[in-house]
Design an enzyme around this catalytic site. Structure first.
Site, mmCIF file in Angstrom:
data_model
loop_
_atom_site.group_PDB
_atom_site.id
_atom_site.type_symbol
_atom_site.label_atom_id
_atom_site.label_comp_id
_atom_site.label_asym_id
_atom_site.label_seq_id
_atom_site.Cartn_x
_atom_site.Cartn_y
_atom_site.Cartn_z
ATOM 1 N N ARG A 47 0.810 -1.217 0.000
ATOM 2 C CA ARG A 47 0.000 0.000 0.000
ATOM 3 C C ARG A 47 0.843 1.266 0.000
ATOM 4 N NH1 ARG A 47 -5.053 -1.835 3.591
ATOM 5 N NH2 ARG A 47 -3.385 -2.666 4.821
ATOM 6 N N ASP A 85 -3.722 -0.636 -3.196
ATOM 7 C CA ASP A 85 -4.494 -1.544 -2.370
ATOM 8 C C ASP A 85 -5.218 -2.498 -3.323
ATOM 9 O OD1 ASP A 85 -6.436 -2.793 -0.929
ATOM 10 O OD2 ASP A 85 -7.117 -0.998 0.143
ATOM 11 N N LYS A 139 -0.182 -19.546 4.545
ATOM 12 C CA LYS A 139 -1.080 -19.873 5.646
ATOM 13 C C LYS A 139 -1.298 -18.656 6.538
ATOM 14 C CE LYS A 139 0.702 -21.362 9.732
ATOM 15 N NZ LYS A 139 1.572 -20.396 10.374
ATOM 16 N N HIS A 169 5.333 -24.198 4.506
ATOM 17 C CA HIS A 169 6.769 -24.107 4.196
ATOM 18 C C HIS A 169 7.561 -25.298 4.727
ATOM 19 C CE1 HIS A 169 7.254 -22.253 8.240
ATOM 20 N NE2 HIS A 169 8.499 -22.652 8.144
ATOM 21 N N LYS A 173 11.208 -27.996 3.220
ATOM 22 C CA LYS A 173 12.462 -28.293 3.916
ATOM 23 C C LYS A 173 13.057 -29.587 3.358
ATOM 24 C CE LYS A 173 11.020 -26.055 8.234
ATOM 25 N NZ LYS A 173 11.954 -25.035 8.683
ATOM 26 N N ASP A 226 -1.683 -22.437 14.752
ATOM 27 C CA ASP A 226 -0.502 -21.850 14.117
ATOM 28 C C ASP A 226 0.484 -22.927 13.649
ATOM 29 O OD1 ASP A 226 1.268 -19.596 13.453
ATOM 30 O OD2 ASP A 226 2.512 -20.305 15.121
ATOM 31 N N HIS A 231 1.907 -27.520 9.882
ATOM 32 C CA HIS A 231 3.234 -28.142 9.821
ATOM 33 C C HIS A 231 3.274 -29.531 10.463
ATOM 34 C CE1 HIS A 231 4.094 -24.159 8.639
ATOM 35 N NE2 HIS A 231 4.322 -23.648 9.821
ATOM 36 N N LYS A 329 6.318 -22.477 22.070
ATOM 37 C CA LYS A 329 7.200 -21.312 22.038
ATOM 38 C C LYS A 329 7.916 -21.257 23.384
ATOM 39 C CE LYS A 329 5.263 -19.353 18.265
ATOM 40 N NZ LYS A 329 5.960 -19.439 16.982
HETATM 41 C C1 BG6 Z 1 5.190 -20.394 11.088
HETATM 42 C C2 BG6 Z 1 4.492 -20.023 12.373
HETATM 43 O O1 BG6 Z 1 4.303 -20.991 10.201
HETATM 44 O O2 BG6 Z 1 6.243 -21.302 11.377
HETATM 45 C C3 BG6 Z 1 5.455 -19.426 13.360
HETATM 46 O O3 BG6 Z 1 3.459 -19.078 12.091
HETATM 47 C C4 BG6 Z 1 6.636 -20.340 13.567
HETATM 48 O O4 BG6 Z 1 4.809 -19.161 14.604
HETATM 49 C C5 BG6 Z 1 7.244 -20.770 12.236
HETATM 50 O O5 BG6 Z 1 7.600 -19.653 14.334
HETATM 51 C C6 BG6 Z 1 8.291 -21.859 12.438
HETATM 52 O O6 BG6 Z 1 8.952 -22.104 11.227
HETATM 53 P P1 BG6 Z 1 10.431 -22.680 11.221
HETATM 54 O O7 BG6 Z 1 10.708 -22.963 9.781
HETATM 55 O O8 BG6 Z 1 11.304 -21.615 11.808
HETATM 56 O O9 BG6 Z 1 10.413 -23.908 12.073
#
Ligand code: BG6
Length: 481
Positions: A47, A85, A139, A169, A173, A226, A231, A329
């Protein structure tokens, strides 16, 4: 599979953290390796007016590496910027002017999912999304099954499923992909990959970082949405799926979906036995003081920053084999690993001093901080005395075994961006997968609510609430700590 190679890659949310830390560095690396199409242009959209977007991109790249002047020259010539936008017609018109008549080749939605629907509609109406345009979605795709369906419907209304690339993602890996090779390129493991020989599986994704400034997003999601919904369930699928007939995208994704659909739903009665929620309080991580999640958020909150649960896969292969999953975390160390714990030998012939030496084989697939696959195997300790045994690891460290060349650690997004440019959906999540994962996660969240399960406090720098140990120890097992 789409055949046209995109000539324009548009990044929506180009001034955001993901674009700066992951997408642009990944594209630069691909360019350095000669993997980007010669005529590919990269158009950032945000933006704010960018007086010097190329300069901002360079600053972001400079933070990571010393840039090669020749590669930077080639890369910077690809860059273009559009301030606007994209949920408004004038924003779409500006972008259309930059991408040209044919529309964009590939659009990366690095935006808040709350904007996906409006952006899709406006960009389609404005001619930026054409029939061939591939859409890459970051995501979270929704917060639950219902919201995820709404997003998928909106995206599906402007693009065919073969052009929709939902990113997780973790699938980019190297070690995660290597898991497929390990299972299906060796005759050794697959016959043992069943409840006959495997006692249980553990998947741990531990992070030292806290939530910090991300709390406005995170507080609405928590660890289960999350990390677990995407993942961790993806890792579980790759461990548990049946051999696909080949590596075609749908062959692999069909098998993953079957696993997700075989997950036993949580109930109000099972949730307290089979899951634990936690929230970090103040503590210390790697020698540094760390504040409480509550203080980061600045108001009372019932969101979990840690979750551990026992997933049960009700099918022939996995009947009776618990999958223990935990993520949090502010853990004591950064560690992502999958542990396949085999059963002990059926009968020990080793008596005397060696009697207590026997431990069952364990395959540890480590993703972070180092990538390594290691199998502990029992050996005789060398020497002339009474027979004694010891467990030794057979290790397949990528950097140690293949040297720096084989082991350059790529950003997961490099693989995913390249696959999206090539139109290969194997490592992207199909709509029914996302929805099956949400069905399971919604069931857990509902069961927590019905059972009144609030997060238990755990000090930053610990492995979660005491209940996380009890969860696994009740079954006579222990975490691989
Ligand atoms: C993200 C989450 O998808 O993955 C984050 O939103 C998290 O909270 C992250 O920290 C972890 O990714 P990686 O590749 O660092 O393990």
């Amino acid at each position: 599979m789409p055949t046209t190679d995109p000539t324009t890659l548009v990044i929506l949310g180009a001034s955001g953290d993901l674009a700066r830390r992951m997408l642009l560095p990944s594209l630069y690396n691909l360019d350095a390796d000669g993997l980007l199409p010669d005529d590919l242009r990269i158009i950032g959209v945000a933006r704010g007016e960018a007086k010097d977007w190329a300069g901002e991109v360079k600053a972001a790249l400079d933070e990571r590496w010393d840039l090669d002047a020749r590669i930077w020259e080639r890369f910077s010539a690809r860059l273009g910027y559009c301030a606007g936008d994209v949920t408004r017609a004038d924003g779409a018109a500006c972008l259309k002017g930059v991408v040209g008549e044919g529309g964009a080749g590939l659009i990366f939605f690095s935006l808040s999912p709350s904007l996906f629907t409006a952006a899709c509609e406006t960009l389609r109406a404005g001619g930026v999304i054409a029939d061939h345009t591939r859409l890459v979605l970051e995501k979270p795709i929704g917060r639950d099954l219902e919201t995820s369906r709404a997003i998928n419907d909106a995206v599906g209304a402007v693009a065919a499923e073969r052009n929709i690339f939902r990113i997780d993602h973790y699938l980019g890996k190297e070690t995660v992909q290597n898991l497929i090779a390990l299972r299906f390129a060796n005759s050794l493991f697959e016959p043992l990959w069943t409840s006959q020989t495997i006692d249980h599986v553990q998947i741990t994704v531990a992070e030292t970082q806290g939530v910090g400034d991300r709390w406005p997003y995170y507080d609405d999601y928590g660890a289960i949405r999350d990390m677990l919904q995407n993942h961790m369930l993806q890792l579980l699928c790759l461990v548990a799926m049946e051999p696909p007939s080949d590596l075609e995208p749908d062959a692999v994704r069909n098998e993953k979906v079957k696993v997700l659909r075989s997950l036993r739903p949580f109930t109000r009665a099972s949730a307290p036995q089979e899951s634990v929620r936690g929230q970090y309080t103040a503590g210390s991580v790697e020698g540094q003081g760390a504040s409480a999640y509550l203080d980061e958020v600045g108001k009372p909150t019932g969101t979990e920053t840690f979750v551990a649960l026992t997933a049960r896969i009700d099918n022939w292969r996995w009947a009776g084999v618990p999958f223990f999953l935990r993520t949090g975390k502010r853990m004591p160390e950064r560690r992502t690993e999958i542990v396949i714990q085999f059963k002990p030998v059926p009968h020990s012939i080793f008596g005397g001093a060696a009697e207590g030496d026997l431990v069952a084989n364990r395959l540890v697939i480590a993703l972070q901080p180092d990538e390594d696959i290691s199998l502990t195997v029992m050996n005789k300790r060398p020497g002339l005395g009474e027979v004694r045994l010891q467990a030794l690891p057979l290790s397949l460290s990528l950097t140690r075994t293949l040297g720096e060349d084989g082991g350059r650690r790529r950003i997961a997004y490099e693989r995913l961006l390249l696959d999206a440019l090539r139109g290969d959906q194997t490592l992207f999540v199909r709509r029914d997968e996302v929805e099956a994962a949400w069905t399971f996660v919604d069931g857990v969240a509902d069961a927590w609510m019905e059972a009144g399960m609030a997060p238990r406090p755990y000090p930053a720098g610990s492995w979660g609430p005491a209940g996380a140990f009890a969860l696994i120890e009740r079954s006579g097992r222990a975490w691989n700590d």
